[in-house]
Design an enzyme around this catalytic site. Structure first.
Site, PDB file in Angstrom:
ATOM      1  N   ASP A  64     -13.779 -16.285  16.013  1.00 30.05           N
ATOM      2  CA  ASP A  64     -15.128 -16.770  16.344  1.00 30.05           C
ATOM      3  C   ASP A  64     -15.417 -17.992  15.474  1.00 30.05           C
ATOM      4  O   ASP A  64     -15.554 -17.877  14.250  1.00 30.05           O
ATOM      5  CB  ASP A  64     -16.171 -15.671  16.076  1.00 30.05           C
ATOM      6  CG  ASP A  64     -17.571 -16.103  16.512  1.00 30.05           C
ATOM      7  OD1 ASP A  64     -17.771 -17.300  16.798  1.00 30.05           O
ATOM      8  OD2 ASP A  64     -18.462 -15.228  16.554  1.00 30.05           O
ATOM      9  N   HIS A  98     -17.186 -16.048  20.809  1.00 26.52           N
ATOM     10  CA  HIS A  98     -18.488 -15.745  20.231  1.00 26.52           C
ATOM     11  C   HIS A  98     -19.325 -14.850  21.148  1.00 26.52           C
ATOM     12  O   HIS A  98     -20.417 -14.458  20.788  1.00 26.52           O
ATOM     13  CB  HIS A  98     -19.225 -17.070  19.958  1.00 26.52           C
ATOM     14  CG  HIS A  98     -20.479 -16.917  19.166  1.00 26.52           C
ATOM     15  ND1 HIS A  98     -20.515 -16.376  17.894  1.00 26.52           N
ATOM     16  CD2 HIS A  98     -21.768 -17.235  19.444  1.00 26.52           C
ATOM     17  CE1 HIS A  98     -21.752 -16.383  17.437  1.00 26.52           C
ATOM     18  NE2 HIS A  98     -22.531 -16.896  18.372  1.00 26.52           N
ATOM     19  N   SER A 120     -25.738 -13.142  18.108  1.00 29.37           N
ATOM     20  CA  SER A 120     -25.736 -14.426  17.421  1.00 29.37           C
ATOM     21  C   SER A 120     -27.000 -14.573  16.569  1.00 29.37           C
ATOM     22  O   SER A 120     -27.306 -13.664  15.799  1.00 29.37           O
ATOM     23  CB  SER A 120     -25.605 -15.534  18.475  1.00 29.37           C
ATOM     24  OG  SER A 120     -25.322 -16.760  17.892  1.00 29.37           O
TER      25      SER A 120
END
Lengths: 267, 558
Positions: free
Chosen positions: A216, A244, A94
């Site tokens: 996502d 995610h 991320s």
């Protein structure tokens, strides 16, 4: 306080090559618990918590330093220097994918390879760019965090006050994963979702892997493809996994994609 | 259909009904996170058919904030610890409406540890979210209030002290200005009377000269001149006392004594066209008030009364004990009980209703521009209110006005008034030797003869330096009695040097300045003994005796 204590650094194994795992917004180094064991044989594993998350030193949180992702990248460089990392692998989930990019810009010798799990260089849509979020949506997020609803803090606070009425809950929460300081989490959210590191991508000299999930909502496929296009030297893999966090929901698939990218030499 | 089977069916129906219509939402999600079962309650909240929800992911039903947090925090938490509890999220219905909910989720696994499905339980939290908002708002307000309070406490003492000091300063300035205005009102009449007294003295002296030349009896002339001079001196003393700047200090007072003491001053002020009458009650109680302010109030009322009688008339000052009962007290917002009344009545023009209404307003005046500030009555009003008293106007147009002051009775014992000096009393005297210094030769010889009359030995000189020589030459000197303001070496300088040479020497100063003026100008230490000029033989005798007897702790100026 040195970088290892500040960032709750854990080093496992003694492989000649080092692989550094960096968690993203939300959660802590526990994020990698299903992934890192697959690399323990051939690599030296480095796990850490960003300041404000997990068991990092909350006192080390500095509003000025951590007002941009650069502050977090500075910590990554310090950790790697302290451990003598050179020519290693950086795995960032991320927002930490971009933290890795920034760290590599500061010290190009640290990493030969960068694995980006669900990366996004900018979350808010822009002219000619789809980030996945309208600006108003991000402000809705930040406003909601400012409202400080108790649902967050009770679930995520690292230190849980006793609840005499429900002692079993206090016990469960004390053992909870992904602990985060609610106040710092708010600031981390702001820095993360307002960041724009598109311009940094083209300067990355390391070999990169972009791991993209299906469905996502935070880093949509078009964003992963954008990252892949901008990086000078990258591979793109679209995972079957949805959401995610493939490192949690589909660790086998994630590990396999990483090993394929890194090659069999070290594993 | 067997009875048993029918019963089972009923039970299944019942459980099915409980599942569908329970007061909370139930959602089951498969291993891939997609919804496989949902109850009617939950679908109803979202305004969707149950079938529309099958195959979707729970996080898809959340608002943007919920989506982000679900993906970044709660999904990982569920995956790692197998459950999460009471997470505050917002669902978004088909029509876009938001529903605040609390969500619990738990993974169900088979015996081998393989995940079967995830059970998600959803509670409507609209009310709770509102309470939380109220609570958080209240907490923020309380924190702000607390911070403000702390800040206030931190600065309160300073601010109060500052405000009080500013108030005291402005009140003092106002009182002084008011007094000066009253002085202005008084001096016109007084100058005239003072002139008359001087005329009496001068003519008596002229006559004296002639009669002495003829060898006639001069005693009545001397008496007339002395009396007139005394009256003039006393008048000046009263004016000086009245104009003195001094801090406010309430003390037990007898209004009768005050009116009596002031009547001479007032008579001069009022002029010949106004006759003054004092009707003083016997057995009058004491009051607790500032002497200056009460005097000031009486002068103000008298001056107003005079101005209300341009063609002359009668001014009556009356005192009485009185009781203000509960009904009257309640009506006027004062405490019921015993009061001392001081009333000033004139036979003047009187006031209209409108004037009476405004009489106590600051700067309200019926006088011509330049004749009054309009502060007089408002200040009297302020003084009375500060003293917990009451003030009342009675007036009839064309007949006159009465203003009554009511001051609370003082219940303690008043300090005994200073014994009145009487010429019958034997004057204090002695045989000690006094070193007398005054640059005014006439004053020097006058004082010397008064001291000798009292029996003292006197060594006199007009100059400080000479005084020190005489001190050296006359070891029998016990008291240095010196003027304060002198050329070359002033009184305090002389005293300092004299004390250096003769520790234990008694010192007494004399000056035409008032004590306060001398102290103010830095000439005199407040602790020093001072005999004010002009002094009577009696005042001189007492002061000198007291200085010699060390009663006054004579020279604590170091």
């Amino acid at each position: 306080m040195n970088a290892r204590q500040r960032n709750n650094v854990n080093v496992i194994g003694a492989g000649s090559k080092t692989i550094v795992f960096a968690h993203g917004f939300g959660c802590d180094q526990n994020m990698w618990r299903f992934v890192w064991p697959a690399f323990a044989d051939g690599y030296r594993i480095v796990l850490f918590d960003h300041v404000g998350c997990g068991n990092s030193d909350l006192q080390a949180y500095d509003d000025g330093k951590y007002a941009t992702l650069d502050g977090y990248a500075e910590d990554v460089v310090e950790i790697c220097r302290a451990l003598g990392v050179s020519g290693g692998v950086f795995v960032g989930h991320s927002v930490s994918a971009m933290i890795g990019v920034l760290a590599a810009r500061r010290a190009a010798d640290l990493f030969d390879d960068i694995v980006m799990v669900c990366p996004s260089p900018r979350y808010i849509d822009d002219a000619g760019y789809t980030g996945g979020f309208a600006e108003a949506q991000i402000h809705e997020l930040l406003d909601f965090l400012d409202a400080n609803h108790m649902g967050w803090s009770q679930t995520l606070a690292p230190v849980i006050m006793g609840r005499p009425d429900r002692p079993e809950l206090a016990e469960e929460l004390t053992n909870s994963f992904c602990s985060t300081d609610p106040e710092i989490a708010k600031k981390f959210a702001r820095v993360t979702f307002l960041s724009d590191n598109r311009a940094d991508l083209s300067a990355v000299t390391a070999r990169c892997l972009v791991l993209q999930c299906s469905e996502d909502v935070i880093a949509p496929q078009c964003v992963g493809e954008y990252v892949h296009r901008q990086l000078p030297n990258s591979e793109f893999v679209l995972l079957q996994a949805t959401g995610h966090c493939p490192n949690l929901s589909a660790p086998e698939e994630t590990v396999a994609a990483m090993k394929a990218f890194l090659g069999g030499g070290n594993s | 259909m067997s009875e048993r089977f029918a019963k089972d069916l009923d039970e299944i129906d019942d459980l099915e009904d409980l599942f569908e219509h329970a007061p909370c939402g139930y959602v089951s999600a498969g291993v891939d996170g997609r919804i496989i079962k949902v109850n009617a309650t939950f679908a109803g909240w979202l305004r969707l058919d149950k079938a529309d929800l099958i195959g979707r992911r729970f996080q898809d039903l959340l608002n943007i904030v919920g989506k982000i947090y679900y993906e970044t925090h709660f999904a990982p938490l569920l995956r790692m610890q197998g459950f999460f509890h009471e997470v505050a999220l917002d669902l978004v219905g088909a029509d876009g409406t938001k529903l605040p909910v609390l969500v619990n989720a738990v993974e169900r696994r088979d015996e081998a540890g393989n995940m079967r499905f995830t059970r998600i339980t959803i509670f409507n939290a609209s009310d709770r979210r509102q309470y939380e908002r109220d609570l958080l708002e209240a907490r923020r307000a309380a924190e702000t209030a607390n911070a403000n309070l702390l800040e206030l406490n931190r600065t309160l003492e300073d601010r109060v002290a500052e405000a009080v000091e500013a108030r005291v300063r402005s009140e003092e300035a106002l009182h002084q200005a008011q007094k000066m205005e009253a002085i202005g009102q008084l001096t016109g009449g007084i100058a005239h009377d003072f002139n008359n007294m001087l005329a009496i003295i001068l003519s008596a002296l002229n006559l004296l000269e002639r009669r002495l030349a003829k060898g006639e009896d001069v005693a009545p002339l001397l008496a007339a001149a002395r009396e007139s001079a005394h009256r003039a001196a006393s008048l000046v003393q009263r004016l000086l006392a009245f104009s003195r700047r001094q801090p406010l200090a309430p003390e037990p007072l007898c209004p009768n004594d005050m009116v009596r003491d002031m009547s001479e001053l007032l008579r001069h002020t009022l002029g010949e066209a106004v006759s003054l009458e004092a009707v003083l009650a016997g057995g009058l109680w004491h009051v607790h008030a500032d002497r200056n302010l009460l005097e000031n109030a009486i002068v103000n009322l008298a001056v107003n009364a005079r101005d209300a009688m341009p063609a002359g008339g009668r001014l009556t000052i009356e005192t009485a004990n009185c009781h203000l009962d509960d009904a009257y007290a309640a009506e006027h917002a004062i405490k019921a009980g015993q009061y001392v009344m001081v009333a000033v009545t004139d036979t003047g023009t009187g006031m209209t209703e409108e004037t009476m209404q405004k009489a106590f307003d600051p700067f309200f005046t019926t006088k011509e521009v330049g004749k009054g500030t309009g502060l007089g009555l408002s200040q009297v009003f302020g003084f009375v209110k500060q003293s917990n008293g009451h003030i009342k106007i009675y007036s009839e147009l064309g007949h006159g006005t009465t203003i009554k002051l009511y001051l609370p009775r003082f219940y303690g014992t008043a300090s005994a008034p200073a014994p009145k000096a009487s010429s019958d009393v034997t004057l204090p005297s002695g045989r000690e030797v006094i070193l007398l210094v005054d640059d005014d030769e006439r004053m020097l010889s006058l004082t010397a003869s008064m001291l000798r009359d009292l029996g003292y030995g006197v060594v006199e000189t007009a100059r400080g330096a000479e005084a020190l020589d005489k001190l050296q030459a006359h070891p029998e000197i016990e008291l240095l009695f010196t003027d304060v303001v002198m050329p070359q070496m002033n009184g305090p300088e002389l005293a300092k040097e004299a004390l250096r040479r003769r520790p234990g020497l008694r010192v007494l100063f004399t000056s035409g300045y008032t004590r306060n003026a001398a102290v103010h100008n830095g000439i005199l230490n407040p602790a020093m003994n001072l005999l004010q000029k002009p002094a009577t033989v009696e005042q001189l005798a007492r002061k000198v005796r007291a200085a010699l007897d060390d009663e006054l702790d004579p020279h604590r100026h170091r």
